[in-house]
Write an enzyme that holds these catalytic residues in place. Structure first.
Site, PDB file in Angstrom:
ATOM      1  N   HIS A  36       0.822  -1.203   0.000  1.00  0.00           N
ATOM      2  CA  HIS A  36       0.000   0.000   0.000  1.00  0.00           C
ATOM      3  C   HIS A  36       0.862   1.261   0.000  1.00  0.00           C
ATOM      4  CE1 HIS A  36      -2.987  -2.880   1.796  1.00  0.00           C
ATOM      5  NE2 HIS A  36      -3.750  -2.276   0.911  1.00  0.00           N
ATOM      6  N   LYS A 151      -0.863  -6.245  -9.027  1.00  0.00           N
ATOM      7  CA  LYS A 151      -0.866  -7.656  -8.620  1.00  0.00           C
ATOM      8  C   LYS A 151      -2.222  -8.300  -8.857  1.00  0.00           C
ATOM      9  CE  LYS A 151      -1.949  -7.125  -3.663  1.00  0.00           C
ATOM     10  NZ  LYS A 151      -3.124  -7.982  -3.630  1.00  0.00           N
TER      11      LYS A 151
END
Length: 201
Positions: A36, A151
């Site tokens: 993040h 991802k």
């Protein structure tokens, strides 16, 4: 920088009125980790020199199927706020379920054929839940840009297609996957929970 914390739709609307452009949204389900941080740093770069970064923290019940671990999903807003402060986030939007879904959600986003294969084939309804909450977050935060990780390639492709097909006016930026080291090398309190959570963020 200490970010503004908005817990309601009204609070988010009030915070949004004071934000410089571009407003860059990073949607998350919390339990923030190094992956993040890469998203937040890219959002900050895009927002320069006069823009703002908004991070949403919401564990979305619509994307959890029967028997999945909604109630066990890690939640630690204080830690998330600390990370957001370190990464120069302007606003953290952390609504509860009643704010995001104040009534039964009868209208949802159909991901179409792209959402019926790969992960969508093994998790029916998952991408409907993802796209529905992303659309609602776009409406509530009104970003010019939103940042997602690469991802989750299928999710990224679907969000981009939704933004284009529905003329949302939101540019979708992406960030390469950040690989975390094995947990024993980095675990503090909650570290293992965060490692498990990263598969859903």
């Amino acid at each position: 920088m200490i970010p503004i914390l908005a817990r309601t739709r009204r609070g988010m609307a009030a915070a949004r009125r004071g934000l410089g452009a571009p407003v860059v949204l990073v949607p998350t389900m919390g339990a923030l980790h190094d992956g993040h941080r890469a998203l937040l740093r890219r959002a900050h770069e895009i927002s320069m020199p006069n823009g703002s970064v908004v991070v949403s923290v919401f564990v979305n019940p619509l994307q959890f199927g029967a028997g999945e671990d909604l109630n066990r999903y890690p939640r630690d807003l204080d830690d998330d706020l600390a990370i957001c402060a370190e990464e120069q986030v302007t606003v953290v939007f952390a609504p509860g379920a009643a704010q995001m879904y104040p009534r039964e959600q009868l209208i949802t986003v159909d991901p179409g054929p792209m959402g019926q294969v790969l992960e969508g084939a093994s998790r029916p309804g998952f991408f409907t839940g993802v796209l529905t909450v992303v659309l609602k977050l776009f409406q509530l935060t009104q970003p010019q840009v939103a940042v997602f990780g690469e991802k989750d390639a299928q999710q990224l492709a679907l969000v981009r297609r939704m933004a284009g097909d529905l003329d949302l006016g939101v540019e979708i930026a992406s960030v390469p996957t950040v690989r975390l080291p094995p947990c024993p090398a980095r675990c503090g309190p909650g570290g293992r929970r965060r490692r498990r959570a990263r598969r859903r963020c």
